[in-house]
Design an enzyme around this catalytic site. Structure first.
Site, PDB file in Angstrom:
ATOM      1  N   GLU A  30      -9.633  48.189 -20.594  1.00  0.00           N
ATOM      2  CA  GLU A  30      -9.168  48.393 -22.231  1.00  0.00           C
ATOM      3  C   GLU A  30      -9.665  49.928 -22.444  1.00  0.00           C
ATOM      4  OE1 GLU A  30     -12.169  45.131 -23.692  1.00  0.00           O
ATOM      5  OE2 GLU A  30     -10.943  43.719 -23.033  1.00  0.00           O
ATOM      6  N   GLU A  35      -5.245  60.448 -29.559  1.00  0.00           N
ATOM      7  CA  GLU A  35      -6.294  59.748 -30.134  1.00  0.00           C
ATOM      8  C   GLU A  35      -7.489  60.766 -30.490  1.00  0.00           C
ATOM      9  OE1 GLU A  35      -9.221  57.333 -27.565  1.00  0.00           O
ATOM     10  OE2 GLU A  35      -8.946  55.753 -28.816  1.00  0.00           O
ATOM     11  N   CYS A  43     -11.724  51.039 -31.334  1.00  0.00           N
ATOM     12  CA  CYS A  43     -10.369  51.179 -30.324  1.00  0.00           C
ATOM     13  C   CYS A  43      -9.257  50.772 -31.190  1.00  0.00           C
ATOM     14  CB  CYS A  43     -10.512  50.693 -29.286  1.00  0.00           C
ATOM     15  SG  CYS A  43     -11.323  48.817 -29.552  1.00  0.00           S
ATOM     16  N   LYS A  54     -23.209  49.509 -16.404  1.00  0.00           N
ATOM     17  CA  LYS A  54     -23.463  50.915 -16.803  1.00  0.00           C
ATOM     18  C   LYS A  54     -23.161  51.057 -18.206  1.00  0.00           C
ATOM     19  CE  LYS A  54     -22.316  54.643 -16.907  1.00  0.00           C
ATOM     20  NZ  LYS A  54     -22.533  55.641 -18.173  1.00  0.00           N
TER      21      LYS A  54
HETATM   22  P1  NAD Z   1     -15.680  57.246 -22.016  1.00  0.00           P
HETATM   23  O1  NAD Z   1     -14.356  57.024 -21.159  1.00  0.00           O
HETATM   24  O2  NAD Z   1     -15.964  58.632 -22.081  1.00  0.00           O
HETATM   25  O3  NAD Z   1     -16.842  56.491 -21.219  1.00  0.00           O
HETATM   26  C1  NAD Z   1     -16.908  55.018 -21.133  1.00  0.00           C
HETATM   27  C2  NAD Z   1     -17.843  54.758 -20.102  1.00  0.00           C
HETATM   28  O4  NAD Z   1     -17.403  55.220 -18.711  1.00  0.00           O
HETATM   29  C3  NAD Z   1     -19.276  55.593 -20.262  1.00  0.00           C
HETATM   30  O5  NAD Z   1     -20.093  54.473 -19.799  1.00  0.00           O
HETATM   31  C4  NAD Z   1     -19.170  56.571 -19.228  1.00  0.00           C
HETATM   32  O6  NAD Z   1     -20.278  56.921 -18.820  1.00  0.00           O
HETATM   33  C5  NAD Z   1     -18.301  55.977 -17.925  1.00  0.00           C
HETATM   34  N1  NAD Z   1     -17.913  57.131 -17.125  1.00  0.00           N
HETATM   35  C6  NAD Z   1     -17.184  58.248 -17.606  1.00  0.00           C
HETATM   36  N2  NAD Z   1     -16.759  58.780 -16.591  1.00  0.00           N
HETATM   37  C7  NAD Z   1     -16.753  57.991 -15.303  1.00  0.00           C
HETATM   38  C8  NAD Z   1     -16.386  57.855 -14.088  1.00  0.00           C
HETATM   39  N3  NAD Z   1     -15.464  58.942 -13.556  1.00  0.00           N
HETATM   40  N4  NAD Z   1     -16.612  56.903 -13.342  1.00  0.00           N
HETATM   41  C9  NAD Z   1     -17.214  55.789 -13.754  1.00  0.00           C
HETATM   42  N5  NAD Z   1     -17.719  55.760 -15.060  1.00  0.00           N
HETATM   43  C10 NAD Z   1     -17.470  56.993 -15.844  1.00  0.00           C
HETATM   44  O7  NAD Z   1     -15.293  56.428 -23.415  1.00  0.00           O
HETATM   45  P2  NAD Z   1     -16.248  56.515 -24.734  1.00  0.00           P
HETATM   46  O8  NAD Z   1     -16.149  58.135 -25.133  1.00  0.00           O
HETATM   47  O9  NAD Z   1     -17.509  55.901 -24.294  1.00  0.00           O
HETATM   48  O10 NAD Z   1     -15.431  55.483 -25.731  1.00  0.00           O
HETATM   49  C11 NAD Z   1     -14.402  55.882 -26.449  1.00  0.00           C
HETATM   50  C12 NAD Z   1     -13.007  55.348 -25.796  1.00  0.00           C
HETATM   51  O11 NAD Z   1     -13.209  53.876 -25.659  1.00  0.00           O
HETATM   52  C13 NAD Z   1     -11.727  55.586 -26.809  1.00  0.00           C
HETATM   53  O12 NAD Z   1     -10.838  56.264 -26.018  1.00  0.00           O
HETATM   54  C14 NAD Z   1     -11.704  54.223 -27.151  1.00  0.00           C
HETATM   55  O13 NAD Z   1     -10.382  54.139 -27.617  1.00  0.00           O
HETATM   56  C15 NAD Z   1     -11.919  53.482 -25.842  1.00  0.00           C
HETATM   57  N6  NAD Z   1     -12.279  52.114 -26.553  1.00  0.00           N
HETATM   58  C16 NAD Z   1     -11.383  51.109 -26.109  1.00  0.00           C
HETATM   59  C17 NAD Z   1     -11.461  49.783 -26.595  1.00  0.00           C
HETATM   60  C18 NAD Z   1     -10.414  48.679 -26.183  1.00  0.00           C
HETATM   61  O14 NAD Z   1     -10.627  47.619 -26.245  1.00  0.00           O
HETATM   62  N7  NAD Z   1      -9.122  48.944 -25.585  1.00  0.00           N
HETATM   63  C19 NAD Z   1     -12.633  49.594 -27.133  1.00  0.00           C
HETATM   64  C20 NAD Z   1     -13.434  50.310 -27.247  1.00  0.00           C
HETATM   65  C21 NAD Z   1     -13.417  51.746 -27.095  1.00  0.00           C
END
Ligand code: NAD
Length: 484
Positions: A252, A388, A286, A176
């Protein structure tokens, strides 16, 4: 208008509902994305299950590995198409995506193919009362259908970081992608077909989180394990979904990473590294640095040098070779980052540079552009220091002692990474050890050997991926005990 479709059982599928994907550069609609409904997510999971119990499960490790090498070649053969799709979705500079996102996206299949081919498991010989003994060895098998939920900041790279090891270990996947960056995951379906990956091994369902493809996938009982990268709050919701059926998760999540610059550091290298870690990918990494702690003798000089570098950054479109920074991913994210820019002022920050939207050609008026921003003067309890932001911004604070900076840097609910700049080797070891993070860089940032463990401490993650650590999540380890 470009259409981005779901990829289910080796076939591109439309849906009855679509949503718009807008350009971060202009705000214009660049694609219609087909949003998978519950039945399509179900079909994707069932096809993944069938492939697992069918053609994919029947392959030997060597045969699987050969097919994954073909995927690497397939991505490289379509390098320009991946580059164009990634830059269109995210607005990131081509110079960045061509160096990091696309080559690393391909490399993720090669590295895990190599690891699964070469990694041994443990064996123990034991004594038994009859003197004949017994032999124990560990045997790896795939976990099953893996649900892969991805963010938008490094779409292909972070997705293949999970799909590469999952497939190498013999699992099948339903991906997804983020609703903000659907294109490269969809394009990878074509490469999978060309590489001879059997239908159902790699599936893509588009949509959002709650009451959409994200929720349908993570709550589906046919999904054996879930790997997620994204915000910590989303991770918590997915963990709740995974609790049903006690399914394992790899998480992550967010970060609020600190860079620590000691007075004995190589000044130019520390500036170079901190500029990259704060502003690369418009601050949407991230591992990015949003808190910078500088030992007092260097503080004023460091702030001035960071300001000069931030002001010299060329904000622009992906195809310009001299673009240093593109826009944020979306207007919604721009609103969030700007709200923190305002909050910083309300909390008493001195704005060293930036703080708003850059002046650009009016044709980019609908885009989600933002200025690189630096603050000083905030108290450590300020929300801008604690939360963040995920934008091109950092706060710089002075410190006087190692103990003091360790206390400040560790005083956060996140614990993803740190960058420590010093020429004192003993101190580097000591501080790296005491930082409550999953990754500590010394005199560098984002220098990655893909064989090493990757993941976050505290609310930044659960589990480690990378190298053999990925095998721990993507395989079921069984002990076989043979009485001799
Ligand atoms: P997000 O959590 O908003 O979305 C991530 C994914 O989860 C998307 O595909 C979204 O559609 C899906 N999603 C959202 N709600 C959901 C639910 N209830 N059930 C299932 N899926 C759901 O994150 P984002 O805005 O896309 O990315 C930014 C974030 O990602 C930042 O917090 C960043 O720090 C983190 N990040 C972490 C790492 C790491 O390796 N630790 C790497 C990259 C990004």
């Amino acid at each position: 208008m470009k259409e981005v479709k779901n990829f289910i059982n080796g076939v591109y599928e439309t849906s009855s509902r679509q949503f718009d994907k807008t350009s971060p550069l202009t705000g214009e609609v660049i694609a219609r994305v087909h949003e998978a409904d519950r039945a399509q997510v179900n079909a994707a999971v069932l096809s993944a299950k069938a492939a697992l119990n069918g053609p994919w499960g029947a392959l030997s490790v060597d045969e699987r590995v050969e097919k994954l090498y073909a995927v690497v070649d397939g991505i490289n053969a379509r390098f320009d198409a991946f580059l164009e799709a990634e830059c269109a979705d995210t607005g990131k500079p081509r110079s960045l995506a061509s160096r990091i996102d696309i080559p690393r996206g391909a490399a993720n299949f090669r590295i895990f193919a190599d690891i699964i081919k070469n990694e041994a498991t443990q064996a123990f010989q034991m004594n038994t009362p009859d003197g004949a003994g017994a032999l124990n060895y560990a045997d790896r098998s795939p976990v099953g259908v893996i649900g892969v939920v991805c963010p938008w900041n490094l779409p292909l790279l972070l997705m293949t970081w999970k799909v590469g090891p999952a497939l190498a270990c013999g699992n099948t996947v339903v991906v997804k992608p983020s609703e903000e960056s659907p294109q490269t995951a969809a394009l990878l379906g074509e490469v999978m077909n060309e590489a001879g990956i059997p239908p159902g091994v790699y599936n893509v369902v588009h949509g959002f989180g709650p009451d959409s493809a994200g929720e349908f996938l993570t709550t589906h009982p046919g999904v054996s394990a879930i790997t997620f990268t994204g915000e910590t709050r989303t991770g918590e919701a997915i963990m709740k979904a995974a609790a049903k059926g006690a399914r394992p998760v790899s998480m992550e999540m967010g970060g609020k990473n600190a860079a620590i610059i000691f007075a004995d550091a190589d000044f130019d290298a520390a500036i170079e590294g901190t500029v990259r870690s704060a502003f690369s990918n418009c601050g949407q990494v991230c591992l990015g640095t949003e808190r910078v702690y500088v030992e007092r003798p260097l503080f004023e000089r460091f702030v001035v040098a960071m300001k000069d570098r931030a002001q010299a950054m060329k904000i622009g479109v992906p195809e310009d070779a001299d673009t240093d920074m593109g826009p944020l991913i979306s207007q919604e994210h721009q609103k969030k980052v700007l709200s923190y820019y305002r909050l910083a002022v309300e909390e008493g920050a001195t704005v060293v540079t930036g703080g708003g939207i850059p002046d650009l050609d009016p044709k980019y008026g609908g885009g989600s552009w933002i200025q690189p921003t630096i603050w000083t003067g905030l108290p450590e309890h300020a929300r801008v220091i604690k939360e963040e932001i995920f934008g091109p911004c950092c706060h710089i604070a002075p410190f006087d002692t190692e103990e003091e900076v360790l206390a400040m840097a560790n005083d956060n609910e996140y614990g993803l990474c740190t960058a420590i700049w010093t020429r004192d080797l003993a101190r580097a070891h000591r501080v790296a050890h005491r930082m409550q993070v999953g990754l500590a860089w010394v005199n560098s940032w984002f220098l990655r050997d893909l064989r090493t463990p990757f993941g976050g401490a505290k609310q930044s993650g659960i589990g480690r991926e990378g190298g053999v650590h990925s095998l721990e999540f993507y395989t079921e380890l069984k002990n076989v005990c043979i009485k001799l």
